[in-house]
Enzyme design. Sequence first.
Site, short mmCIF file in Angstrom:
data_model
loop_
_atom_site.label_atom_id
_atom_site.label_comp_id
_atom_site.label_asym_id
_atom_site.label_seq_id
_atom_site.Cartn_x
_atom_site.Cartn_y
_atom_site.Cartn_z
N ASP A 169 0.83 -1.21 0.00
CA ASP A 169 0.00 0.00 0.00
C ASP A 169 0.86 1.25 0.00
OD1 ASP A 169 -2.05 1.81 0.21
OD2 ASP A 169 -2.42 1.44 2.34
N ASP B 226 -2.10 5.80 -5.34
CA ASP B 226 -2.31 4.87 -4.23
C ASP B 226 -2.56 3.46 -4.76
OD1 ASP B 226 -2.89 3.66 -1.84
OD2 ASP B 226 -4.82 4.64 -1.55
#
Length: 497
Positions: free
Chosen positions: A103, A342
């Site tokens: 992430d 992201d």
Amino acid sequence: MTPLFTSYITFNLLIFVSLLSITNHSHARQHPKTSDSLVLGLTNTRTTIKLPKQSSSTLNLKLTSSPSSPTLDMMEPLTEVRDGYLISLNLGSPPQIIQVYMDTGSDLTWVPCGNLSFNCINCDDYPNNTPMSKFSPFQSSSCVRDSCVSNLCINVHSSDNPYDPCNIAGCSLTTLIKGTCSRPCPSFVYMYGEGVVSGTLTRDTLRVHGSSVTREVTNFGFGCVGSTYREPIGIAGFGKGSLSLPSQLGFQEMGFSHCFLAFKFANNPNVSSPLVLGDLAISSNDQNQLQFTPMLKNPMYPNYYYIGLEGLSLGIGSGSLIQVPTILRDFDSSGNGGMLIDSGTTYTHLPKPFYSLLLSELESAIKHPRATEVEERTGFDLCYRVPCTNNVTNGVTIMDVDDHLLPSITFHFMNNVSLVLPQGNNFYAMGAPRNSSVVKCLLFQSMDDDEGYGPAGVFGSFQQQNVEVVYDMKMGRIGFQTMDCASSSAFQQLHKL
């Protein structure tokens, strides 16, 4: 992972319980060979397309960065699972293999953790309602709980007064100022989007195995999480802060790159997505193939990766530029705005007024019949019945969809960067062809109406498939080039024979 951007807030366990009761209703890049490189891969186990109605969220933790001293490069295999890509961590003595999300939208690495059990509330979307893997502290001889002396303890709580949690735990002001209080770092609770996690900051040995090198961190700091709401899989934070995985491995001052495989490889255990950390990620023989846009500096959220979007265009060459609002490349005094890149958010999200304009432009450009019943069922906003053609291969007739029957979408980032998204990154087939057509839906979404903070938009992982994304920390920029990530995986020797 979803596009909701929320700063982490420290709660005590009582607040956590209260919250839960409320929520119950193309070409391969030619990397040079080095003897001290690690080559790993993210494996792909996606089962179904992620629908907007079933979104979970990405972790976002405000942390401060600290310099580290890198000594080697690393390549890591990634595994695509449902709405993200998994990385394997070898934690403890003896090592326990834990798979967690990679992430770029957070710093903290945390793992499902429990000597007896791990409690995941409302995790019905996951097989057997259990985590894919969990860490047992009692089974590791090197596992210890972090103390209030640690700077990571201050960072994990991320409060305006970093001494407060440890003061409540019994540290005197004198020991706090001197940094000598040995009391355990207090438990933390994070709330983000639809998810909540509760755990303790823990230290243990982390090993990362490459093709010829093993990197070991003997005092790796991570969250040992025993209770969550809608989060059964842990997370490896790749943000800029001191708690992030690249930072603790010693690569944060260099950078990293990834190349996410397309959905068609999701259930193929023999192919994985390359993840490269260190100088190897930003040094190659074809740097001129990369287009770099600057990393925008957000003074309020310094540990996230922001880029500036200047426009979108439809079609190749003659497509007209759709101007985007300046908030997608500027920040206000509170740090709101910009476009967050992201890997923990599945689909690209745009501010609602501009997103509505994009939908209108696409509707004008596409002449295929709408599949409104699929839109209602899935929650996607534009679905079309696209004609298929019959192709005969080795005597077998198969239905083939020409992606060029739908317009291409080009992202225009700051510094004259134009990224034409691969056709498979815009519309996706919702099922098998029927009656010589297939339903394909636009996999973009709008930011939520009630979001008055955080980024104005998010560049999600679905739109990053078959695109090499390079995070050049030395130069403060992010590079893009379209690429056949399967070929890149084969070049990095991540295919299994």
